[in-house]
Design an enzyme around this catalytic site. Structure first.
Site, PDB file in Angstrom:
ATOM      1  N   ASN A   9     -35.291  59.215  26.835  1.00 40.55           N
ATOM      2  CA  ASN A   9     -35.146  60.454  26.066  1.00 40.55           C
ATOM      3  C   ASN A   9     -34.360  60.106  24.807  1.00 40.55           C
ATOM      4  O   ASN A   9     -33.142  59.926  24.866  1.00 40.55           O
ATOM      5  CB  ASN A   9     -34.394  61.489  26.926  1.00 40.55           C
ATOM      6  CG  ASN A   9     -34.014  62.735  26.145  1.00 40.55           C
ATOM      7  OD1 ASN A   9     -34.504  62.961  25.035  1.00 40.55           O
ATOM      8  ND2 ASN A   9     -33.136  63.551  26.717  1.00 40.55           N
ATOM      9  N   LYS A  11     -33.729  61.897  22.273  1.00 44.30           N
ATOM     10  CA  LYS A  11     -33.020  63.042  21.667  1.00 44.30           C
ATOM     11  C   LYS A  11     -33.282  63.061  20.157  1.00 44.30           C
ATOM     12  O   LYS A  11     -34.364  62.661  19.731  1.00 44.30           O
ATOM     13  CB  LYS A  11     -31.522  62.976  22.020  1.00 44.30           C
ATOM     14  CG  LYS A  11     -31.313  62.790  23.530  1.00 44.30           C
ATOM     15  CD  LYS A  11     -29.907  62.950  23.997  1.00 44.30           C
ATOM     16  CE  LYS A  11     -29.866  62.755  25.503  1.00 44.30           C
ATOM     17  NZ  LYS A  11     -28.559  62.986  26.075  1.00 44.30           N
ATOM     18  N   HIS A  92     -33.552  70.433  29.933  1.00 42.00           N
ATOM     19  CA  HIS A  92     -32.454  69.483  29.715  1.00 42.00           C
ATOM     20  C   HIS A  92     -31.150  70.253  29.499  1.00 42.00           C
ATOM     21  O   HIS A  92     -31.150  71.329  28.898  1.00 42.00           O
ATOM     22  CB  HIS A  92     -32.753  68.600  28.506  1.00 42.00           C
ATOM     23  CG  HIS A  92     -31.798  67.453  28.397  1.00 42.00           C
ATOM     24  ND1 HIS A  92     -30.550  67.610  27.853  1.00 42.00           N
ATOM     25  CD2 HIS A  92     -31.884  66.163  28.799  1.00 42.00           C
ATOM     26  CE1 HIS A  92     -29.911  66.444  27.927  1.00 42.00           C
ATOM     27  NE2 HIS A  92     -30.701  65.548  28.482  1.00 42.00           N
ATOM     28  N   GLU A  94     -28.810  69.921  27.504  1.00 48.20           N
ATOM     29  CA  GLU A  94     -28.496  70.257  26.097  1.00 48.20           C
ATOM     30  C   GLU A  94     -29.285  71.480  25.643  1.00 48.20           C
ATOM     31  O   GLU A  94     -28.803  72.278  24.841  1.00 48.20           O
ATOM     32  CB  GLU A  94     -28.786  69.032  25.204  1.00 48.20           C
ATOM     33  CG  GLU A  94     -27.707  67.961  25.383  1.00 48.20           C
ATOM     34  CD  GLU A  94     -28.186  66.536  25.189  1.00 48.20           C
ATOM     35  OE1 GLU A  94     -29.210  66.314  24.521  1.00 48.20           O
ATOM     36  OE2 GLU A  94     -27.513  65.626  25.723  1.00 48.20           O
ATOM     37  N   GLU A 164     -29.764  65.566  36.665  1.00 49.47           N
ATOM     38  CA  GLU A 164     -28.836  65.013  35.684  1.00 49.47           C
ATOM     39  C   GLU A 164     -27.522  65.791  35.718  1.00 49.47           C
ATOM     40  O   GLU A 164     -27.418  66.862  35.098  1.00 49.47           O
ATOM     41  CB  GLU A 164     -29.434  65.124  34.276  1.00 49.47           C
ATOM     42  CG  GLU A 164     -30.721  64.373  34.087  1.00 49.47           C
ATOM     43  CD  GLU A 164     -30.973  64.057  32.614  1.00 49.47           C
ATOM     44  OE1 GLU A 164     -31.129  62.880  32.303  1.00 49.47           O
ATOM     45  OE2 GLU A 164     -30.968  64.973  31.785  1.00 49.47           O
ATOM     46  N   GLY A 170     -24.228  61.096  28.730  1.00 51.10           N
ATOM     47  CA  GLY A 170     -23.630  60.600  27.490  1.00 51.10           C
ATOM     48  C   GLY A 170     -22.135  60.348  27.583  1.00 51.10           C
ATOM     49  O   GLY A 170     -21.469  60.169  26.578  1.00 51.10           O
ATOM     50  N   SER A 209     -25.955  58.494  32.026  1.00 53.57           N
ATOM     51  CA  SER A 209     -25.317  57.187  31.819  1.00 53.57           C
ATOM     52  C   SER A 209     -25.948  56.057  32.635  1.00 53.57           C
ATOM     53  O   SER A 209     -25.249  55.169  33.113  1.00 53.57           O
ATOM     54  CB  SER A 209     -23.809  57.277  32.077  1.00 53.57           C
ATOM     55  OG  SER A 209     -23.226  58.176  31.149  1.00 53.57           O
TER      56      SER A 209
HETATM   57  P1  PGA Z   1     -27.512  59.398  28.818  1.00 49.04           P
HETATM   58  O1  PGA Z   1     -28.443  60.702  28.662  1.00 49.04           O
HETATM   59  O2  PGA Z   1     -28.350  58.337  29.498  1.00 49.04           O
HETATM   60  O3  PGA Z   1     -27.143  59.011  27.415  1.00 49.04           O
HETATM   61  O4  PGA Z   1     -26.344  59.789  29.637  1.00 49.04           O
HETATM   62  C1  PGA Z   1     -29.305  61.082  29.683  1.00 49.04           C
HETATM   63  C2  PGA Z   1     -30.074  62.327  29.286  1.00 49.04           C
HETATM   64  O5  PGA Z   1     -29.522  63.173  28.573  1.00 49.04           O
HETATM   65  O6  PGA Z   1     -31.246  62.503  29.674  1.00 49.04           O
END
Ligand code: PGA
Length: 247
Positions: A9, A11, A92, A94, A164, A170, A209
């Site tokens: 992903n 983003k 997601h 976000e 997640e 992140g 992560s």
């Molecule tokens: P990350 O993000 O691997 O940077 O923690 C995962 C995601 O948001 O799908």
């Protein structure tokens, strides 16, 4: 059999230059075939499709729940399909926290994506506050139930789930393999309740992560069927390690 996926992903990252060098470097790794998917910014779908070659599927990070019409700024699922997108990430954290997407809206988006023949990669997960209050299962299973209300997959490759935990996205803090597996096992039970034998075979990915140093431990768990990866999917070197871990 349950499929294992490695999904990047990106983003709102990677410009055209980075996309070109990413796929050039990845091609030099000559990966064996696998379920390797990348979600670039929607505006770069065509370029990513052109550069990615046969070993990768390309998809979007969001789509509208609506059909064509007066919805300024929205992304139509049918247009994504027409462009060659294979899947779409929905729900997601976000999108939920920054853009206020509700379970109800996410449910409508999942249905629309499936009608448009895009595979929804449906994300769920609890915040740190919810985990500390002992509400992880209630929150996550509630999101699954609400998000899948009236959703009826008939094949295992029509729907993918991604657990997640918000506190792991992140942040560099990964859930331990055991913590993740505990939630995945409960999601699996619910999927079996909802879909019978098919529910036993749907893929449940972990995200938060994930990186080359922790991916094998996570994928060794029986109900972790791949990963949805942000940060570590931006570098071809790291992403190729993650792909190799799915074999
Ligand atoms: P990350 O993000 O691997 O940077 O923690 C995962 C995601 O948001 O799908």
């Amino acid at each position: 059999m349950t499929q294992t996926y490695m999904i990047g992903n990106w983003k709102m990252n990677q410009g055209l230059k980075e996309i070109t060098s990413f796929f050039e470097e990845l091609k030099s790794k000559s990966l064996k075939p696998g379920n390797f998917w990348i979600a670039p910014q929607a505006i770069h779908l065509s370029q990513a499709l052109e550069l990615s070659g046969n070993n990768f599927k390309v998809g979007a990070q969001n789509c509208s729940e609506q059909n064509f019409g007066a919805f300024t700024g929205e992304i139509c699922a049918d247009s994504l399909k027409e462009l060659g997108a294979h899947f779409v990430i929905l729900g997601h954290s976000e999108r939920r926290s920054i853009y206020g997407e509700s379970d109800k809206l996410i449910n409508a988006k999942i249905k629309k994506a499936m009608v448009s023949k895009l595979v929804p990669v449906f994300c769920i997960g609890e915040t740190l506050e919810q985990r500390e209050a002992g509400k992880t299962m209630e929150i996550v299973l509630g999101q699954v139930k609400n998000g899948l209300e009236g959703v009826k997959p008939t094949r295992t490759d029509e729907l993918i789930l991604a657990y997640e935990p918000v506190w792991a996205i992140g942040t560099g803090k990964t859930a331990t393999a055991e913590q993740a597996e505990e939630v995945h096992t409960n999601i699996r039970k619910l999927l079996i309740e909802l879909y019978g034998a098919l529910g036993n075979e749907l893929s449940i990915l972990y995200g938060g992560s994930v990186k080359p140093s922790n991916v094998s431990e996570l994928l060794a768990m029986p109900n972790i069927n791949g990963a949805l990866v942000g940060g570590a999917s931006l570098k071809a070197e790291d992403f190729s390690h993650l792909c190799v871990a799915t074999y």
